[in-house]
Design a protein around this motif. Structure first.
Motif, PDB file in Angstrom:
ATOM      1  N   GLN A 172       0.801  -1.217   0.000  1.00 53.03           N
ATOM      2  CA  GLN A 172       0.000   0.000   0.000  1.00 53.03           C
ATOM      3  C   GLN A 172       0.838   1.273   0.000  1.00 53.03           C
ATOM      4  OE1 GLN A 172      -3.610  -0.279  -0.161  1.00 53.03           O
ATOM      5  NE2 GLN A 172      -2.735  -2.263  -0.724  1.00 53.03           N
ATOM      6  N   GLN A 173       2.150   1.133   0.134  1.00 55.39           N
ATOM      7  CA  GLN A 173       3.053   2.285   0.120  1.00 55.39           C
ATOM      8  C   GLN A 173       4.236   1.967  -0.780  1.00 55.39           C
ATOM      9  OE1 GLN A 173       2.383   5.147   1.624  1.00 55.39           O
ATOM     10  NE2 GLN A 173       0.580   4.467   2.764  1.00 55.39           N
ATOM     11  N   SER A 174       4.824   2.998  -1.360  1.00 55.82           N
ATOM     12  CA  SER A 174       6.033   2.803  -2.148  1.00 55.82           C
ATOM     13  C   SER A 174       7.252   2.799  -1.224  1.00 55.82           C
ATOM     14  CB  SER A 174       6.157   3.907  -3.198  1.00 55.82           C
ATOM     15  OG  SER A 174       6.213   5.187  -2.567  1.00 55.82           O
ATOM     16  N   GLY A 175       8.339   2.195  -1.702  1.00 57.34           N
ATOM     17  CA  GLY A 175       9.551   2.096  -0.896  1.00 57.34           C
ATOM     18  C   GLY A 175      10.075   0.674  -0.866  1.00 57.34           C
ATOM     19  N   VAL A 176      11.055   0.425  -0.017  1.00 57.95           N
ATOM     20  CA  VAL A 176      11.673  -0.898   0.122  1.00 57.95           C
ATOM     21  C   VAL A 176      11.079  -1.606   1.332  1.00 57.95           C
ATOM     22  CG1 VAL A 176      13.838  -2.155   0.435  1.00 57.95           C
ATOM     23  CG2 VAL A 176      13.798  -0.083  -0.965  1.00 57.95           C
ATOM     24  N   PHE A 177      10.530  -2.802   1.115  1.00 54.56           N
ATOM     25  CA  PHE A 177       9.904  -3.583   2.187  1.00 54.56           C
ATOM     26  C   PHE A 177      10.436  -5.003   2.148  1.00 54.56           C
ATOM     27  CE2 PHE A 177       6.955  -0.250   0.995  1.00 54.56           C
ATOM     28  CZ  PHE A 177       6.570   0.280   2.218  1.00 54.56           C
ATOM     29  N   THR A 178      10.417  -5.643   3.311  1.00 58.34           N
ATOM     30  CA  THR A 178      10.917  -7.013   3.441  1.00 58.34           C
ATOM     31  C   THR A 178       9.801  -7.939   3.898  1.00 58.34           C
ATOM     32  OG1 THR A 178      13.155  -6.265   3.970  1.00 58.34           O
ATOM     33  CG2 THR A 178      12.588  -8.527   4.571  1.00 58.34           C
ATOM     34  N   ILE A 179       9.646  -9.046   3.168  1.00 62.22           N
ATOM     35  CA  ILE A 179       8.740 -10.110   3.607  1.00 62.22           C
ATOM     36  C   ILE A 179       9.539 -10.994   4.565  1.00 62.22           C
ATOM     37  CG2 ILE A 179       7.228 -11.988   2.903  1.00 62.22           C
ATOM     38  CD1 ILE A 179       7.044 -10.722   0.158  1.00 62.22           C
ATOM     39  N   ALA A 180       9.121 -11.021   5.813  1.00 63.46           N
ATOM     40  CA  ALA A 180       9.870 -11.754   6.834  1.00 63.46           C
ATOM     41  C   ALA A 180       9.899 -13.252   6.522  1.00 63.46           C
ATOM     42  CB  ALA A 180       9.243 -11.520   8.210  1.00 63.46           C
ATOM     43  N   PRO A 181      10.947 -13.973   6.962  1.00 59.63           N
ATOM     44  CA  PRO A 181      11.011 -15.422   6.728  1.00 59.63           C
ATOM     45  C   PRO A 181       9.828 -16.140   7.373  1.00 59.63           C
ATOM     46  CG  PRO A 181      13.133 -14.579   7.472  1.00 59.63           C
ATOM     47  CD  PRO A 181      12.149 -13.459   7.649  1.00 59.63           C
TER      48      PRO A 181
END
Length: 439
Positions: A206-215
């Motif tokens: 829902q937002q732009s930028g760098v995101f991490t999908i957790a393990p």
């Protein structure tokens, strides 16, 4: 006095000796040492006599996760002598790597001895010969904001899992939807046969930028990989092992709305269809009667919350409109999520004539072609016919219209009789038809 003092000392020594004799000896053993960080191990506490009380395993929880506990007792009679053995089996998993200490465990007044356990770090990637491992992928890894990312999880196993728990994908500022049912199939990895359980999710940042999908974390209990199944003697259960398996983390670089997109309402999808149907294919109705239009918008790779309203707010002179509540639906298949919005509106004309409905355009961004496109419906002409009552009223002639024209005064002086022959009227005594003012 001296005798009494000596007796007291002797009595105390006897009591200490008796207590020492009565104290139960508790031994502790581990099924293997060292162990891996993400693998369970088994601790066995054995007492030759009944200990003073039940064990308190709370100190274990500082460095270990307790998975299960079992207790058993065994009595035997050999050569006229009886013996009794009590055992507690604890399955645990280390919380960190390093040289860890199994602390003394209190059994009432009795206690076990400490034990050193070496826990190794196991961060190597699956080599295709592990009993259990996870693989995750995300497509695309550079999506646009509010666009769909397909997140696929595959659980590989070559052992029989008796029970397991799996965490859900977690990502900041994103909607996560599970897609369809899990699928199971067989495959080979480097010549080794595996069963694979596959699960898919749709993720909408829902937002732009760098995101991490957790393990993702899998805790699985499985049967030990042995040629001959070996059963323990306590609850007649086969030997099992518990392992914690983690997937890799995935980073998404979420892009903002492209500058080339000029519409104020951002809508991204893999495909989009816009259609309409009418209650009358001829697009006509009568005054006071409804003509219903059904608009349907379907977008693959979008959520229903992204779909815009379809019915315009522009008033049409001579027509009243009555919209229904929109119908919203999401279809979750293994290849992605499809959103559907359906709107119905009844048009009731108040006067006869032709009416024009404006064209409908839905601007959207195609995530496959990376281009802006438009869903289009052309303008529509509706025809409103007069109602039955209006037709009957207009068909009746006025009374003044059916009165015959009065003849001139000379002809009216004589008695005249009007007769009909076919569609032509004649004056009696005058052979000219009554299409002329006089004879």
């Amino acid at each position: 006095m001296h005798r009494h003092y000596c007796a007291r000392i002797l009595f105390g020594l006897l009591m200490l000796l008796t207590t020492a004799i009565q104290a139960a000896e508790i031994q502790v053993a581990v099924d293997r040492n060292p162990v891996s960080l993400n693998e369970s191990f088994q601790l066995t506490f054995t007492a030759s006599d009944e200990p003073d009380g039940n064990p308190d395993f709370t100190p274990l929880q500082d460095n270990f996760q307790i998975i299960s506990q079992q207790r058993s007792s065994n009595s035997s009679w050999v050569n006229g002598q009886s013996s009794r053995k009590e055992q507690w089996i604890v399955r645990a998993m280390a919380k960190q790597a390093g040289d860890l200490l199994i602390p003394p465990i209190a059994f009432g007044a009795d206690s076990s001895k400490p034990l050193k356990l070496v826990v190794s770090e196991n961060t190597a990637a699956p080599q295709g010969n592990d009993e259990i491992f996870l693989e995750v992928t995300a497509t695309p890894e550079q999506p646009y904001v509010q666009s769909q990312v397909l997140y696929t999880l595959k659980l590989f196993r070559k052992v029989q899992i008796t029970q397991a728990s799996l965490s859900e994908p977690e990502i900041k500022d994103a909607l996560v939807e599970k897609l369809g049912d899990d699928s199971t199939y067989a495959t080979q990895v480097k010549g080794v046969d595996y069963w694979v359980t596959e699960r898919k999710y749709a993720i909408f940042p829902q937002q732009s930028g760098v995101f991490t999908i957790a393990p993702l974390i899998l805790n699985a209990e499985y049967l030990s990989n042995q040629r001959q199944p070996r059963f323990n003697g306590f609850f007649n259960r086969p030997d099992t092992e518990t392992r914690r398996v983690a997937s890799k983390a995935i980073t998404l670089n979420v892009q903002a709305v492209p500058a080339s997109f000029k519409s104020p309402n951002w809508l991204s999808a893999e495909s989009l269809t816009l259609s309409e149907t009418w209650s009358d294919a001829g697009l006509q109705t009568k005054v006071g009667e409804p003509l219903t239009r059904t608009l349907t918008l379907s977008a693959k790779g979008a959520t229903v919350g992204q779909l815009p309203e379809l019915l315009g707010k522009t008033a049409i002179d001579g027509i009243k409109t009555y919209p229904d509540q929109p119908l919203l639906k999401e279809d979750k298949q293994s290849d992605g999520l499809t959103a559907r919005r359906e709107e119905k509106i009844a048009f009731i004309p108040s006067k006869p004539g032709e009416y024009t409905l404006p064209a409908l355009d839905i601007v959207w961004f195609n995530t496959k072609t990376q281009k802006m496109e438009t869903g289009h419906l052309p303008s529509v002409k509706l025809k409103a016919l007069a109602s039955a009552e209006d037709t009957q009223t207009s068909a009746q002639p006025a009374a003044a219209d059916v009165q015959p024209e009065q003849p001139n005064s000379q002809i009216a002086a004589s008695p005249i009789t009007v007769t009909s022959s076919g569609d032509t009227l004649f004056w009696q005594g005058c052979r000219r038809p009554w299409r002329w003012a006089g004879c």
